[in-house]
Design a protein around this motif. Structure first.
Motif, mmCIF file in Angstrom:
data_model
loop_
_atom_site.group_PDB
_atom_site.id
_atom_site.type_symbol
_atom_site.label_atom_id
_atom_site.label_comp_id
_atom_site.label_asym_id
_atom_site.label_seq_id
_atom_site.Cartn_x
_atom_site.Cartn_y
_atom_site.Cartn_z
ATOM 1 N N GLU A 22 -0.733 -2.099 8.374
ATOM 2 C CA GLU A 22 0.180 -0.988 8.096
ATOM 3 C C GLU A 22 -0.308 0.235 8.853
ATOM 4 O O GLU A 22 -1.499 0.409 9.065
ATOM 5 N N LYS A 23 0.623 1.086 9.190
ATOM 6 C CA LYS A 23 0.301 2.378 9.785
ATOM 7 C C LYS A 23 0.355 3.417 8.674
ATOM 8 O O LYS A 23 1.260 3.391 7.830
ATOM 9 N N MET B 26 -5.600 -5.513 6.344
ATOM 10 C CA MET B 26 -6.013 -6.187 5.117
ATOM 11 C C MET B 26 -6.259 -7.642 5.466
ATOM 12 O O MET B 26 -5.419 -8.274 6.105
ATOM 13 N N SER B 27 -7.410 -8.146 5.075
ATOM 14 C CA SER B 27 -7.762 -9.511 5.470
ATOM 15 C C SER B 27 -8.323 -10.299 4.302
ATOM 16 O O SER B 27 -8.795 -9.743 3.308
ATOM 17 N N ASN B 28 -8.265 -11.609 4.465
ATOM 18 C CA ASN B 28 -8.867 -12.538 3.527
ATOM 19 C C ASN B 28 -10.374 -12.364 3.659
ATOM 20 O O ASN B 28 -10.924 -12.512 4.758
ATOM 21 N N PRO B 29 -11.095 -12.030 2.590
ATOM 22 C CA PRO B 29 -12.534 -11.778 2.709
ATOM 23 C C PRO B 29 -13.350 -13.013 3.080
ATOM 24 O O PRO B 29 -14.456 -12.888 3.599
ATOM 25 N N GLU B 30 -12.815 -14.198 2.828
ATOM 26 C CA GLU B 30 -13.558 -15.421 3.153
ATOM 27 C C GLU B 30 -13.414 -15.829 4.600
ATOM 28 O O GLU B 30 -14.373 -16.235 5.239
ATOM 29 N N THR B 31 -12.182 -15.741 5.134
ATOM 30 C CA THR B 31 -11.931 -16.198 6.503
ATOM 31 C C THR B 31 -11.831 -15.051 7.496
ATOM 32 O O THR B 31 -11.829 -15.288 8.691
ATOM 33 N N PHE C 255 -10.127 -7.531 1.952
ATOM 34 C CA PHE C 255 -11.054 -6.670 2.662
ATOM 35 C C PHE C 255 -10.224 -5.743 3.533
ATOM 36 O O PHE C 255 -9.432 -6.193 4.354
ATOM 37 N N VAL C 256 -10.378 -4.451 3.313
ATOM 38 C CA VAL C 256 -9.574 -3.444 3.991
ATOM 39 C C VAL C 256 -10.426 -2.709 5.011
ATOM 40 O O VAL C 256 -11.551 -2.294 4.717
ATOM 41 N N ARG C 257 -9.866 -2.571 6.205
ATOM 42 C CA ARG C 257 -10.488 -1.763 7.254
ATOM 43 C C ARG C 257 -9.439 -0.762 7.725
ATOM 44 O O ARG C 257 -8.273 -1.117 7.894
ATOM 45 N N ILE C 258 -9.887 0.463 7.954
ATOM 46 C CA ILE C 258 -8.995 1.491 8.477
ATOM 47 C C ILE C 258 -9.579 1.970 9.800
ATOM 48 O O ILE C 258 -10.767 2.297 9.891
ATOM 49 N N TYR C 259 -8.711 1.986 10.830
ATOM 50 C CA TYR C 259 -9.115 2.364 12.178
ATOM 51 C C TYR C 259 -8.333 3.589 12.636
ATOM 52 O O TYR C 259 -7.140 3.711 12.335
ATOM 53 N N ASN C 260 -9.004 4.466 13.386
ATOM 54 C CA ASN C 260 -8.248 5.534 14.032
ATOM 55 C C ASN C 260 -7.594 4.960 15.286
ATOM 56 O O ASN C 260 -7.820 3.788 15.632
ATOM 57 N N LEU C 261 -6.802 5.754 15.975
ATOM 58 C CA LEU C 261 -6.082 5.227 17.134
ATOM 59 C C LEU C 261 -6.973 4.980 18.346
ATOM 60 O O LEU C 261 -6.532 4.380 19.320
ATOM 61 N N ILE D 65 0.868 -1.177 0.000
ATOM 62 C CA ILE D 65 0.000 0.000 0.000
ATOM 63 C C ILE D 65 0.904 1.226 0.000
ATOM 64 O O ILE D 65 1.981 1.217 0.591
ATOM 65 N N TYR D 66 0.451 2.250 -0.696
ATOM 66 C CA TYR D 66 1.203 3.501 -0.712
ATOM 67 C C TYR D 66 0.306 4.643 -1.162
ATOM 68 O O TYR D 66 -0.715 4.392 -1.813
ATOM 69 N N PRO D 67 0.630 5.853 -0.807
ATOM 70 C CA PRO D 67 1.685 6.241 0.135
ATOM 71 C C PRO D 67 1.226 5.989 1.567
ATOM 72 O O PRO D 67 0.032 5.912 1.841
#
Length: 87
Positions: free
Chosen positions: A81-82, A69-74, A34-40, A12-14
Motif C-alpha cells: 500500500e502507498k 506486508m509479508s508472511n513472517p515465515e516465508t 511482518f510490516v516494512r515501510i520504505y521511503n521513496l 490498513i488505515y488511514p
C-alpha cells in the motif's frame, strides 16, 4: 504450517495521516504479518510484526511511503500500500 493470505483480508488505515499518528492494521488471519515501510528512496524506515488490530506509531518526515506486508515465515509479500505522511 501453511498460511493462505487473501488480499481482501488485510486492511490498513488511514492511508493519509499526520506524523505522530498511528497506522492501523486489521486482518482476520491466525498469524501475524511482518510490516516494512520504505521511503521513496527505497530505505526501510520501519519494520515490525503486527497482529490483528495492531497499530504502528509513525513519526516520519512528510512524504510518500510504501508499506509492504509479508508472511513472517516465508517473507512472501502479500500486500503493498502507498501511504502519505504530512506534518
Amino acid at each position: 504450517m501453511l498460511f493462505i493470505f487473501l488480499l481482501t483480508n488485510i486492511n490498513i488505515y488511514p492511508t493519509k495521516l499526520n506524523s505522530g499518528e498511528t497506522l492501523h492494521f486489521e486482518h482476520n488471519l491466525d498469524n501475524s504479518l511482518f510490516v516494512r515501510i520504505y521511503n521513496l528512496s527505497g530505505i526501510e524506515v520501519v519494520s515490525q510484526d503486527v497482529t490483528n488490530n495492531d497499530d504502528i506509531y509513525l513519526s516520519l518526515p512528510s512524504g510518500m511511503y510504501i508499506v509492504t506486508m509479508s508472511n513472517p515465515e516465508t517473507e512472501e509479500i502479500v500486500r503493498q500500500e502507498k501511504i502519505v505522511v504530512t506534518n
